[in-house]
Design an enzyme around this catalytic site. Structure first.
Site, PDB file in Angstrom:
ATOM      1  CG  ASP A 115      40.194  43.887  44.857  1.00 48.78           C
ATOM      2  OD1 ASP A 115      39.613  44.087  43.773  1.00 48.78           O
ATOM      3  OD2 ASP A 115      41.191  44.524  45.241  1.00 48.78           O
ATOM      4  CD  GLU A 116      40.311  42.103  39.259  1.00 47.44           C
ATOM      5  OE1 GLU A 116      40.036  41.644  38.142  1.00 47.44           O
ATOM      6  OE2 GLU A 116      41.334  42.751  39.502  1.00 47.44           O
ATOM      7  N   PRO A 117      38.113  37.880  43.232  1.00 48.23           N
ATOM      8  CG  PRO A 117      36.174  36.973  44.139  1.00 48.23           C
ATOM      9  CD  PRO A 117      36.746  38.253  43.615  1.00 48.23           C
TER      10      PRO A 117
END
Ligand SMILES: *[C@@H]1O[C@H](CO)[C@@H](O)[C@H](O)[C@H]1NC(C)=O
Ligand SMILES: *[C@@H]1O[C@H](CO)[C@@H](O)[C@H](O)[C@H]1NC(C)=O
Ligand SMILES: *[C@@H]1O[C@H](CO)[C@@H](O)[C@H](O)[C@H]1NC(C)=O
Ligand SMILES: *[C@@H]1O[C@H](CO)[C@@H](O)[C@H](O)[C@H]1NC(C)=O
Ligand SMILES: *[C@@H]1O[C@H](CO)[C@@H](O)[C@H](O)[C@H]1NC(C)=O
Ligand SMILES: *[C@@H]1O[C@H](CO)[C@@H](O)[C@H](O)[C@H]1NC(C)=O
Ligand SMILES: *[C@@H]1O[C@H](CO)[C@@H](O)[C@H](O)[C@H]1NC(C)=O
Ligand SMILES: *[C@@H]1O[C@H](CO)[C@@H](O)[C@H](O)[C@H]1NC(C)=O
Ligand SMILES: *[C@@H]1O[C@H](CO)[C@@H](O)[C@H](O)[C@H]1NC(C)=O
Ligand SMILES: *[C@@H]1O[C@H](CO)[C@@H](O)[C@H](O)[C@H]1NC(C)=O
Ligand SMILES: *[C@@H]1O[C@H](CO)[C@@H](O)[C@H](O)[C@H]1NC(C)=O
Length: 477
Positions: A115-117
């Site tokens: 998740d949006e690393p």
């Protein structure tokens, strides 16, 4: 005659493809989420045919089964390390979180790795695992013979790329992720998957004072930005071309782009209002439907866009700002905040049906007694409850003391299922049946929810509370 028929068919194909390429993000970080079956009904009523999930919540995937809604499932950042470490772990993930839902006809289209690393605020903790996790999941899909239908994607955050003085022609990826980004793009090209990117005119405006509100809101009257004779009329075009230059410099100018999150919040910050969100969303859909492209790539459009987000979520992390809990097109209980034309026959938003609330009861401060401790008690309540609407510029900021104390008490009381002991506050709390809401400031009554999975990861540990209560009851005998 035949020509008219052909034209009609062509128009209807164009219209369908138009409508189908717009989706929404659906998250469940709420204390009392709307039941998944109600949410799926809400999606259908509003002709929303694509959703992107942040995880692979079983109740959500089951509710989507048999629908014609295309789904992106997410893998949380916390799993990337394990998934990088072995193909076996990726195979069990695919088996547990994918295969069984595909067999019940859930239309899973993409798996989002993390998740949006690459969000700057997370630092470099996830970089080493992202591409390895993607490769392992892809290998697991190939083994399960699912790789033709399900694509692996890697969502890229809005702060992963930037430019010099806001000039798109100088776009580049953030130096610390440049190398990883090239591996990501290599992987996506090899597997023919699109590039998922979050674009946020709101955050560009909120964080970078050089973008005007009008420019972020697609207003015709906004002063254009001039970049080597190319004129940018809105913040979306500007970000899109900045990204395009970054992709070109990295050697991947032709990759397909999906805007995986884009939206405008309605509370928790100045200019985060429903009327601005309305203007933004209409501007966005209009921009998308006109298919004009951007100055650097006329007529080239993102494949799909996913509006951020479907519903407000009162448990979202607010490190980035109080607005984080207010991105919804709908309030937490599925009531439309403004009108969006997704192709509903009435062209109007349809609210969630058969929503069940707790009783019409609120918790407020009893101002007939010594209130010297009230502010401290409210602060304490706010560490658990959702007090984001009290922040400067928000819907309840104008409540004067002790109205704001009542707001905090009520939020805590509702989050604790209106239990009488959660309206105590050292004798300062009082239950009332008169709605204390004023103007835009809404004192919520929570949903009667029994959707336990969503509480995973939230502060409320019900099994633990039950255990403590049981022990206390036994000792008391
Ligand atoms: C990721 O997995 C690969 C293959 O198992 C391994 O060689 C590599 O060390 C892992 N990366 C990290 C940072 O653990
Ligand atoms: C399936 O996904 C959930 C999180 O979305 C995770 O907790 C669970 O461990 C996954 N199953 C496997 C076998 O990896
Ligand atoms: C701010 O925007 C203006 C207008 O496009 C531009 O000329 C200027 O270079 C920008 N300044 C900064 C610091 O980004
Ligand atoms: C990123 O990598 C590309 C390709 O190796 C290179 O051309 C570019 O200069 C790098 N950019 C940065 C900011 O390091
Ligand atoms: C944009 O800037 C260029 C110089 O870089 C200038 O020649 C041109 O007139 C400007 N256009 C507008 C509309 O300001
Ligand atoms: C909202 O944005 C406008 C224009 O940028 C600005 O003048 C105004 O101060 C903002 N509102 C608040 C409450 O900060
Ligand atoms: C919110 O996110 C930050 C990192 O971005 C983290 O440090 C913090 O612990 C998180 N807060 C909660 C309550 O999970
Ligand atoms: C309220 O209680 C505080 C101590 O908690 C005390 O100092 C104050 O005098 C009390 N006020 C009244 C009006 O009784
Ligand atoms: C305020 O709180 C303190 C500490 O919890 C307590 O000793 C005191 O009696 C309280 N005062 C009132 C007026 O309730
Ligand atoms: C708060 O009150 C001020 C002054 O009465 C008014 O200008 C402002 O619009 C109000 N803000 C909200 C969010 O209601
Ligand atoms: C309520 O308002 C008072 C006075 O403006 C302020 O000191 C207090 O921090 C506020 N409490 C909350 C919970 O916002």
């Amino acid at each position: 005659m035949a020509l008219t028929a052909v034209t009609l068919i062509a128009i209807s194909i164009l219209c369908t493809s138009r409508v189908q390429s717009i989706g929404v993000n659906w998250g469940t970080s709420a204390s009392h989420p709307l039941p998944p079956s109600r949410v799926v009904e809400l999606l259908k009523l509003n002709k929303i045919s694509k959703v992107k999930l942040s995880d692979s919540n079983p109740q959500v995937l089951e509710a989507l089964s048999g629908s014609t809604i295309d789904v992106t499932v997410g893998i949380p950042n916390s799993m990337l390390r394990t998934l990088n470490s072995s193909v076996k772990s990726a195979e069990s993930w695919v088996h547990d979180n994918l295969t069984r839902y595909l067999s019940t006809h859930t239309r899973i289209e993409y798996i989002a790795i993390g998740d949006e690393p690459f969000l700057q605020r997370y630092g470099s903790q996830f970089y080493p695992y992202v591409v390895g996790a993607a490769i392992n999941i892809e290998a697991a899909l190939i083994r399960a013979k699912l790789s033709k239908n399900v694509k692996v994607v890697i969502p890229c955050s809005f702060d992963a790329f930037g430019s010099e003085s806001g000039h798109p022609s100088t776009g580049h990826f953030r130096p610390d992720i440049n190398k990883t980004m090239i591996e990501v793009l290599g992987f996506l090209t090899k597997t023919r998957s699109p590039f998922f990117v979050n674009i946020s005119p709101f955050l560009s405006y909120y964080q970078n004072k050089n973008i005007s509100l009008d420019f972020a809101l697609f207003k015709e009257t906004a002063r254009p930005h001039n970049d080597t004779r190319r004129l940018y009329k809105n913040a979306l075009e500007l970000s899109y071309d900045t990204l395009f230059t970054a992709l070109t410099v990295a050697g991947f100018p032709n990759i397909d782009i999906v805007i995986s999150q884009i939206g405008w919040p309605t509370d928790g910050a100045p200019n985060a209002t429903a009327s601005n969100a309305d203007i933004f969303t209409k501007g966005l859909l209009d921009y998308f439907h006109k298919r004009k492209g951007s100055p650097l790539r006329p007529r080239v459009m993102p494949l799909e866009i996913y509006i951020y987000t479907l519903l407000d979520e009162d448990q979202r992390n607010i490190t980035a700002g109080n607005f984080e809990r207010h991105w919804g097109l709908f309030t937490f209980d599925g009531q439309a905040k403004y009108q969006v034309d997704f192709g509903q026959s009435t062209k109007r938003m349809v609210n969630a049906r058969s929503v069940e609330y707790f009783a019409s009861r609120w918790c407020v401060v009893n101002n007939n007694i010594n209130m010297s401790n009230a502010t401290a008690r409210a602060m304490e309540a706010c560490t658990n409850a959702d007090c984001t609407a009290l922040s400067p510029g928000s819907s309840c900021f104008n409540l004067s003391w002790p109205g704001n104390v009542s707001y905090a008490f009520n939020s805590y009381y509702q989050q604790h299922d209106q239990r009488a002991d959660s309206c105590d506050f050292g004798g300062l709390g009082m239950i009332t049946t008169v709605d204390p809401s004023v103007g835009n400031c809404r004192f919520n009554v929570e949903l009667k929810a029994s959707f336990s999975v969503s509480l995973r990861g939230s502060k409320f540990d019900y099994p633990l509370i039950a255990l403590v209560l049981t022990v206390w009851w036994l000792l008391d005998r």
